[in-house]
Enzyme design. Structure first.
Site, PDB file in Angstrom:
ATOM      1  N   SER A  46      -6.854 -14.547   7.868  1.00  0.00           N
ATOM      2  CA  SER A  46      -7.008 -13.774   6.634  1.00  0.00           C
ATOM      3  C   SER A  46      -8.221 -12.868   6.791  1.00  0.00           C
ATOM      4  O   SER A  46      -9.313 -13.160   6.297  1.00  0.00           O
ATOM      5  CB  SER A  46      -7.173 -14.707   5.424  1.00  0.00           C
ATOM      6  OG  SER A  46      -5.957 -15.339   5.110  1.00  0.00           O
ATOM      7  N   PRO A 268      -4.737  -9.081   5.070  1.00  0.00           N
ATOM      8  CA  PRO A 268      -4.665 -10.480   4.633  1.00  0.00           C
ATOM      9  C   PRO A 268      -3.723 -11.359   5.449  1.00  0.00           C
ATOM     10  O   PRO A 268      -3.857 -12.577   5.431  1.00  0.00           O
ATOM     11  CB  PRO A 268      -4.183 -10.364   3.183  1.00  0.00           C
ATOM     12  CG  PRO A 268      -3.467  -9.056   3.118  1.00  0.00           C
ATOM     13  CD  PRO A 268      -4.199  -8.154   4.068  1.00  0.00           C
ATOM     14  N   PHE A 269      -2.771 -10.754   6.180  1.00  0.00           N
ATOM     15  CA  PHE A 269      -1.804 -11.557   6.936  1.00  0.00           C
ATOM     16  C   PHE A 269      -1.887 -11.223   8.425  1.00  0.00           C
ATOM     17  O   PHE A 269      -0.884 -11.050   9.106  1.00  0.00           O
ATOM     18  CB  PHE A 269      -0.394 -11.336   6.385  1.00  0.00           C
ATOM     19  CG  PHE A 269      -0.269 -11.678   4.929  1.00  0.00           C
ATOM     20  CD1 PHE A 269      -0.286 -13.004   4.507  1.00  0.00           C
ATOM     21  CD2 PHE A 269      -0.196 -10.686   3.974  1.00  0.00           C
ATOM     22  CE1 PHE A 269      -0.202 -13.333   3.152  1.00  0.00           C
ATOM     23  CE2 PHE A 269      -0.104 -10.999   2.620  1.00  0.00           C
ATOM     24  CZ  PHE A 269      -0.116 -12.330   2.212  1.00  0.00           C
ATOM     25  N   SER A 270      -3.114 -11.145   8.918  1.00  0.00           N
ATOM     26  CA  SER A 270      -3.364 -10.840  10.322  1.00  0.00           C
ATOM     27  C   SER A 270      -3.114 -12.072  11.186  1.00  0.00           C
ATOM     28  O   SER A 270      -3.074 -13.206  10.700  1.00  0.00           O
ATOM     29  CB  SER A 270      -4.800 -10.355  10.503  1.00  0.00           C
ATOM     30  OG  SER A 270      -5.038  -9.164   9.795  1.00  0.00           O
ATOM     31  N   GLU A 286       1.420  -7.395   4.947  1.00  0.00           N
ATOM     32  CA  GLU A 286       2.626  -7.757   4.191  1.00  0.00           C
ATOM     33  C   GLU A 286       3.029  -9.215   4.385  1.00  0.00           C
ATOM     34  O   GLU A 286       3.231  -9.675   5.514  1.00  0.00           O
ATOM     35  CB  GLU A 286       3.795  -6.853   4.591  1.00  0.00           C
ATOM     36  CG  GLU A 286       5.073  -7.127   3.811  1.00  0.00           C
ATOM     37  CD  GLU A 286       6.156  -6.086   4.037  1.00  0.00           C
ATOM     38  OE1 GLU A 286       7.230  -6.219   3.445  1.00  0.00           O
ATOM     39  OE2 GLU A 286       5.914  -5.119   4.804  1.00  0.00           O
ATOM     40  N   LYS A 302       6.885  -1.182   0.209  1.00  0.00           N
ATOM     41  CA  LYS A 302       7.666   0.041   0.370  1.00  0.00           C
ATOM     42  C   LYS A 302       6.993   1.121  -0.440  1.00  0.00           C
ATOM     43  O   LYS A 302       6.805   0.975  -1.653  1.00  0.00           O
ATOM     44  CB  LYS A 302       9.118  -0.129  -0.092  1.00  0.00           C
ATOM     45  CG  LYS A 302      10.061  -0.576   0.989  1.00  0.00           C
ATOM     46  CD  LYS A 302      10.157   0.465   2.073  1.00  0.00           C
ATOM     47  CE  LYS A 302      10.880  -0.096   3.293  1.00  0.00           C
ATOM     48  NZ  LYS A 302      10.484   0.629   4.504  1.00  0.00           N
TER      49      LYS A 302
END
Length: 511
Positions: A46, A268-270, A286, A302
């Site tokens: 994160s 945040p979603f690394s 994402e 999107k």
């Protein structure tokens, strides 16, 4: 024998032998650096501390079992993974509620990589041969480890836990002994990595310059082909991407590239995951699919706009994105698609859209993000939901299967690491996963990544091309490349048998 975790007492031993120990806060990057080159070392990171979903990070290595295979084995791979998770489904049933509430959600289980190309085994998609997209890398489509021990970080509370299950031992006493050894090994490792690493060094010069598998003209022609399909009523939307490739300097490494990337483009979603001879470095903003307390959540992105050079310009671009009917239409179509995907494994009437087209701002771009939630059906598991929603709607199109057929017809190479997912599925059915956008694959010294966008009826080809460059900016900066101009990718670098593929006219017939 067991003690609750609180501010003073920080050790718990389960009746089945699993251990939980709390450790003083340490820098996750420093912790991981010592194991970054080991096969199946994974860091779910994160990296964006300002994002509300950047709550937890997890580090694991040395899985006791792996599930690895190729696209044509997709169905069997998901069955194998499901079977292994179900064997330990009751592992944490005796965990006290007061302890459970303090722990990060991943306490051991499966973690790893799910390639976009798994779709070729889950659905009836075109073959791996010209004139359709070909696999140029020959890497596994699933590479998942089953981890008995996890280093878990709670960023909000600034707490660090070592969670050791003692698996695959089945005897409680032997399991407790193995868990205790795992705790001791991590404590030793953490004592050696207590310092914070210095910032990464600047990127060394590339050994081979960055190139794309589309020229600007070819990409714009391909966007127009997608628009033609839409106007003919064949699809509503499809995601089209170009692939960038380069060769890292021999003094560089996949992990050093990731260290630069997470500084330039925190998300945040690394994730960084090292496998056997190849690695994935992801700065994804994402979430694909999460499961907590039997609630499934997906957060499709999107709609994209660049960040401004000044605060005034930045605000204007954000407002323009929020007011864009085209971007909103892209998002709403994917929301409807994902509602249908979640319905395959959710209780009837439970699916709700809690946020629609909300603005979220990241280092290089603004995005529109929606949130969809549903109650997991009693007969279904989170892994079922991941399989049946895979790959994510935001990087395929609507209707999904037809969009994927067209992607395979128009894009020259299979997507591999990009647009798949990385995440965890716990023994206790907790789950979180990303969409691997802003993600690079490193095989040896070769590095590649895709960037693309959703094409709808009123898309403008040149604008869509420019958007791919905006999305690639962070990855390029981590390679030491300033934001490129479109003219920099005018040379076609694709294999000869692929050079004319993007100009194929729509046939409007089943592939």
């Amino acid at each position: 024998m067991s003690s609750p975790i609180d501010h003073y007492i920080c050790h718990y031993v389960s009746p089945n032998g699993a251990h939980i120990a709390e450790h003083d806060w340490v820098d996750p990057e420093s912790c991981f650096s010592g194991i970054a080159n080991k096969p199946f070392a994974i860091w779910l990171d994160s990296a964006d501390s300002n994002h509300p979903n950047a709550e937890y990070s997890f580090i694991a290595h040395q899985p006791y079992q792996t599930v690895i295979g190729y696209a044509w084995q997709s169905v069997d791979l998901f069955k194998m993974l499901s079977s292994e998770l179900q064997k330990q489904a009751t592992l944490w049933d005796t965990l006290d509620d007061s302890i459970n509430a303090q722990l990060p959600p991943f306490r051991g289980g499966a973690a790893g990589f799910f390639s976009y190309d798994l779709a070729y085994g889950l659905e009836d998609l075109p073959p791996n041969e010209p004139p359709f997209a070909i696999d140029t890398l020959n890497l596994p489509a699933m590479a998942v480890g089953l981890y008995d021990c996890v280093l878990a970080f709670d960023h909000k509370a600034r707490r660090c836990f070592i969670i050791a299950t003692g698996l695959p031992e089945t005897d409680d006493a032997k399991r407790e002994q193995k868990a205790a050894r795992s705790i001791a090994a991590w404590q030793k490792q953490l004592a050696q990595s207590a310092r914070t690493l210095p910032p990464p060094a600047p990127a060394p010069a590339l050994a081979q310059t960055l190139s794309s598998n589309f020229t600007r003209k070819q990409f714009c022609q391909s966007v127009q082909s997608v628009i033609d399909y839409i106007l003919a009523g064949d699809i509503f939307q499809a995601n089209l991407a170009q692939k960038f490739s380069a060769r890292l300097n021999n003094s560089d490494s996949a992990f050093e590239f990731y260290r630069r990337l997470r500084c330039i483009n925190p998300a945040p979603f690394s994730c960084f995951a090292q496998f056997e001879g190849w690695a994935i470095a992801s700065a994804s903003p994402e979430r694909f699919l999460s499961a907590r307390h039997n609630i499934l959540e997906t957060r499709p992105i999107k709609g994209t706009a660049p960040r401004g050079q000044t605060a005034h310009e930045d605000l204007a671009l954000a407002k323009q994105l929020l007011a864009s009917e085209k971007n909103r239409a892209e998002n709403v179509m994917i929301v409807d698609l994902l509602r249908n995907d979640l319905a395959k494994n959710c209780a009837d009437g439970s699916i709700k859209v809690s946020q629609l087209c909300t603005l979220e701002s990241f280092s290089n771009v603004h995005h529109l993000v929606s949130t969809i939630r549903g109650q997991l059906a009693k007969t279904c598991t989170p892994l079922d939901a991941l399989r049946d929603s895979f790959p994510g709607g935001s990087i395929t199109g609507a209707p999904k299967i037809r969009a994927m057929e067209l992607i395979a017809q128009i894009e020259p190479e299979r997507r591999g690491a990009t647009y798949g997912s990385i995440g965890y599925i716990g023994f206790d059915e907790s789950m979180d996963s990303n969409i691997t956008i802003r993600t690079a694959l490193v095989k040896g010294q070769e590095i590649s990544f895709h960037t693309g966008g959703g094409i709808v009826a009123d898309s403008q080809p040149q604008t869509e091309y420019n958007e791919t460059l905006n999305k690639a900016a962070g990855l390029m900066q981590a390679l030491g490349i300033a934001h490129p101009l479109p003219c920099e990718f005018e040379t076609d670098t694709r294999p000869n048998n692929l050079t004319q593929k993007s100009n194929t006219k729509p046939t409007f017939s089943p592939l």
